[in-house]
Design an enzyme around this catalytic site. Structure first.
Site, mmCIF file in Angstrom:
data_model
loop_
_atom_site.group_PDB
_atom_site.id
_atom_site.type_symbol
_atom_site.label_atom_id
_atom_site.label_comp_id
_atom_site.label_asym_id
_atom_site.label_seq_id
_atom_site.Cartn_x
_atom_site.Cartn_y
_atom_site.Cartn_z
ATOM 1 N N CYS A 106 0.878 -1.175 0.000
ATOM 2 C CA CYS A 106 0.000 0.000 0.000
ATOM 3 C C CYS A 106 0.915 1.225 0.000
ATOM 4 C CB CYS A 106 -0.963 -0.032 1.178
ATOM 5 S SG CYS A 106 -0.206 -0.359 2.790
ATOM 6 N N GLY A 113 2.834 0.370 3.977
ATOM 7 C CA GLY A 113 2.972 -1.080 4.094
ATOM 8 C C GLY A 113 2.745 -1.613 5.489
ATOM 9 N N TRP A 114 1.976 -0.880 6.320
ATOM 10 C CA TRP A 114 1.762 -1.393 7.678
ATOM 11 C C TRP A 114 0.290 -1.387 8.088
ATOM 12 C CZ3 TRP A 114 5.574 2.726 9.897
ATOM 13 C CH2 TRP A 114 5.036 4.009 9.765
ATOM 14 N N ASP A 115 -0.650 -1.171 7.147
ATOM 15 C CA ASP A 115 -2.076 -1.275 7.448
ATOM 16 C C ASP A 115 -2.771 -2.228 6.469
ATOM 17 O OD1 ASP A 115 -2.478 0.576 9.705
ATOM 18 O OD2 ASP A 115 -1.845 2.129 8.295
ATOM 19 N N ARG A 116 -2.998 -1.764 5.262
ATOM 20 C CA ARG A 116 -3.642 -2.612 4.262
ATOM 21 C C ARG A 116 -2.765 -3.804 3.870
ATOM 22 N NH1 ARG A 116 -4.956 2.456 0.429
ATOM 23 N NH2 ARG A 116 -3.097 3.184 1.542
ATOM 24 N N ARG A 175 -3.923 3.557 15.891
ATOM 25 C CA ARG A 175 -5.160 3.183 15.193
ATOM 26 C C ARG A 175 -6.321 3.019 16.186
ATOM 27 N NH1 ARG A 175 -2.188 5.099 11.941
ATOM 28 N NH2 ARG A 175 -1.279 3.981 10.159
#
Length: 597
Positions: A329, A332-335, A381
């Site tokens: 994404c 590179g640390w959520d989706r 989050r």
């Protein structure tokens, strides 16, 4: 060699851990979630009390990887390569037995690979280089951030500061590229160099498919392009790769998921927002076998979109070629961990990877390695209500059916060709699929039979009042429904009125265009807390369904006893109180009162 030592250590530790009957919940999972919800992982900050916890998490990951694989370790102590990648980056080389681990000799020159990574990381946002994380059929499934733009290459420190809201040390160990260098050599030379190393790393890992989840062509902050992507590389340096633009909502969208009481059904992303400029783009030759109408992607809700993207990724890794896959994404640390984790769990549920791991063990591995050690900011989050992490594991209930099985594809390839159409046996073999896939004209196996008592066994275990599925009832249903192919219906109901279910007592299961958690308007379920641990079902489940349900149940139980009860600030609102009450009851922290039965 580092790889041999890692494999041997993991093997011996894994053997001891697997002796006897393990508890239902993986030891240390609670500690992992506590640490995860306390702070974001950073490789250079692993010291003190928190450091000892991180060391236990890292060690456990190596043990679990070592059960089924021989691997080398790329050292990243103190974040020398990337500040928010694991300190021990696992490079899986091949599946192995216990005997093979004793004679393991690495085929990877770790020092040369490490040097290539050092050079290539400049090409990626925040230095989050292309990193292999799953090995399937000899193919590497990789993750990374998107390509860095000129803003990051020219002024990494300042860029990282205003992009993330604070200082970032990801580039502390890299020689700076000065403005004079950029002026003399020009943009093209600089991008040729850094992206050239990125391409070398991709080729080293035999990656062919690059799946970009960004909804933007380039990330814009304060009117400036701060990241780029392969699909808009002006020099077309990535033209030799198969690029797939599959835009997926960012973590901010999952605030709406939480605000709707964790109901993903009927939740549709607003594709008309100004910053959304990346259309869905998939080469035609990759879509033929999926029977999905991709032109309708903007009308899909969150369930159906996630299901269809996962089907696409599974078809790529399960293809006949030897090509690897990269998923990314922006950072590179959520989706990215969302889909990496779903891929790992789906392939594991089919018995195709991590074959010796139990449900609680694979859950620990994917939470620790795919999310925590790769820098997902759970604390941030949760504070914003962007619960993409919770969505990932709660979503497992939507991918239990065989249409998501990689084994299904392999069986298809081995079957002889035959006339199109459905036999009686075909119809009987069809399970009632999750609503997100069965009611869509564009989904694989989107043929569904009319609601029948005989299908009751395929409902989720949240249903508590099922119509009897005995022989007399089934016979009566068959009498009124022809079993010929003509009785199979294409069904795409319209979404119901947008309302949220009550958290008190019995709630009617709401119909939605893509729901797979509530399978019929004629059935009721107890409560609606997303954190309620699933109840056993009456009918026998497939191995895949059983395994994924066990993972989800273990996650909900652990999450509720650690993160969950602290995720929502105290409020006088009765709705919040009701949610927490359902939450506590669902995990057995409180007894269920009689008026809820």
């Amino acid at each position: 060699m580092a790889g041999a030592r890692a494999a041997a250590t993991a093997s011996s530790a894994g053997s001891s851990a697997s002796s006897g009957n393990p508890p239902p919940q993986e030891p240390g999972l609670g500690e992992l979630l506590e640490e995860f919800s306390r702070t974001q992982y950073r490789a250079k900050e692993c010291s003190g009390t928190g450091g000892s916890k991180v060391e236990r998490i890292e060690k456990r990951c190596l043990e679990l990887f070592g059960r089924d694989y021989c691997f080398s370790v790329i050292p990243n102590m103190n974040g020398d390569i990337c500040g928010h990648y694991p300190r021990h980056i696992v490079f899986l080389e091949y599946e192995s037995s216990e005997k093979e681990k004793d004679t393991f000799e690495s085929t990877v020159q770790v020092s040369k690979l490490q040097d290539l990574i050092h050079r290539s990381k400049m090409a990626r946002c925040r230095g989050r280089f292309v990193c292999p994380v799953i090995l399937f059929k000899g193919k590497h499934i990789c993750r990374s951030a998107t390509l860095a733009g000129w803003g990051e290459l020219y002024g990494r420190s300042g860029y990282n500061y205003f992009f993330s809201g604070g200082a970032d040390d990801a580039w502390a160990d890299v020689e700076d590229v000065t403005e004079e260098d950029c002026a003399v050599r020009g943009d093209t030379h600089l991008f040729d160099k850094v992206r050239g190393y990125d391409i070398k790393l991709l080729r080293y890992l035999s990656v062919r498919y690059i799946c970009d989840l960004m909804v933007e062509n380039k990330k814009v902050k304060f009117g400036m392009n701060v990241t780029s992507s392969e699909k808009v590389d002006k020099a077309q340096r990535y033209a030799d790769f198969t690029l797939l633009s599959i835009p997926y909502p960012g973590c901010e969208f999952f605030k709406e998921y939480k605000d709707r009481d964790y109901m993903a059904e009927g939740l549709i992303f607003n594709w008309k927002q100004d910053y959304v400029d990346a259309p869905l783009s998939i080469p035609d030759f990759l879509t033929h076998s999926l029977n999905i109408d991709w032109s309708q992607y903007q009308s899909w809700d969150l369930v159906q979109q996630t299901q269809n993207y996962l089907k696409l990724l599974l078809s790529l890794v399960n293809s006949d070629d030897d090509s690897g896959l990269l998923v990314h994404c922006i950072s590179g640390w959520d989706r990215t961990p969302l889909f990496i984790s779903l891929l790992r769990l789906s392939l594991w549920a089919d018995g195709l990877i991590h074959a010796s791991l139990k449900p609680a063990e694979i859950l620990y591995l994917t939470v620790a390695y795919d999310w925590f050690l790769f820098g997902h900011m759970l604390v941030d989050r949760l504070s914003k209500g962007e619960e993409i992490f919770f969505f990932c594991f709660n979503f497992l209930k939507h991918i239990t059916s065989e249409e998501f099985s990689a084994l299904k594809t392999q069986r298809r390839k081995s079957l002889p060709a035959r006339d199109a159409g459905f036999t009686l046996e075909d119809i009987c073999m069809l399970r009632r699929k999750d609503r997100g896939s069965t009611t869509s004209l564009g989904s694989d196996f989107s043929l569904v039979m009319e609601s029948s008592p005989g299908a009751a066994g395929s409902f989720t275990y949240e249903a508590v009042e099922l119509v009897p599925a005995g022989a007399p009832t089934q016979a009566a249903w068959r009498k009124s429904h022809s079993s010929s192919p003509q009785s199979v219906l294409w069904n795409r109901p319209q979404p119901s009125e947008d309302h949220l279910p009550s958290h008190q007592g019995l709630v009617e299961a709401r119909s939605s265009s893509s729901s797979s958690s509530n399978h019929s308007d004629n059935f009721f379920r107890m409560g609606s807390s997303p954190l309620e641990v699933p109840k056993p079902r009456l009918a026998a489940l497939s191995d895949r369904e059983t395994r994924l349900q066990e993972v989800r149940s273990a996650f909900l139980a652990a999450y509720s006893s650690t993160v969950g009860l602290r995720a929502v600030a105290p409020s006088p609102s009765g709705a919040i109180g009701g949610l927490l009450e359902q939450f506590a009851r669902g995990v057995g922290l409180r007894g269920i009162s009689s008026n809820a039965l």
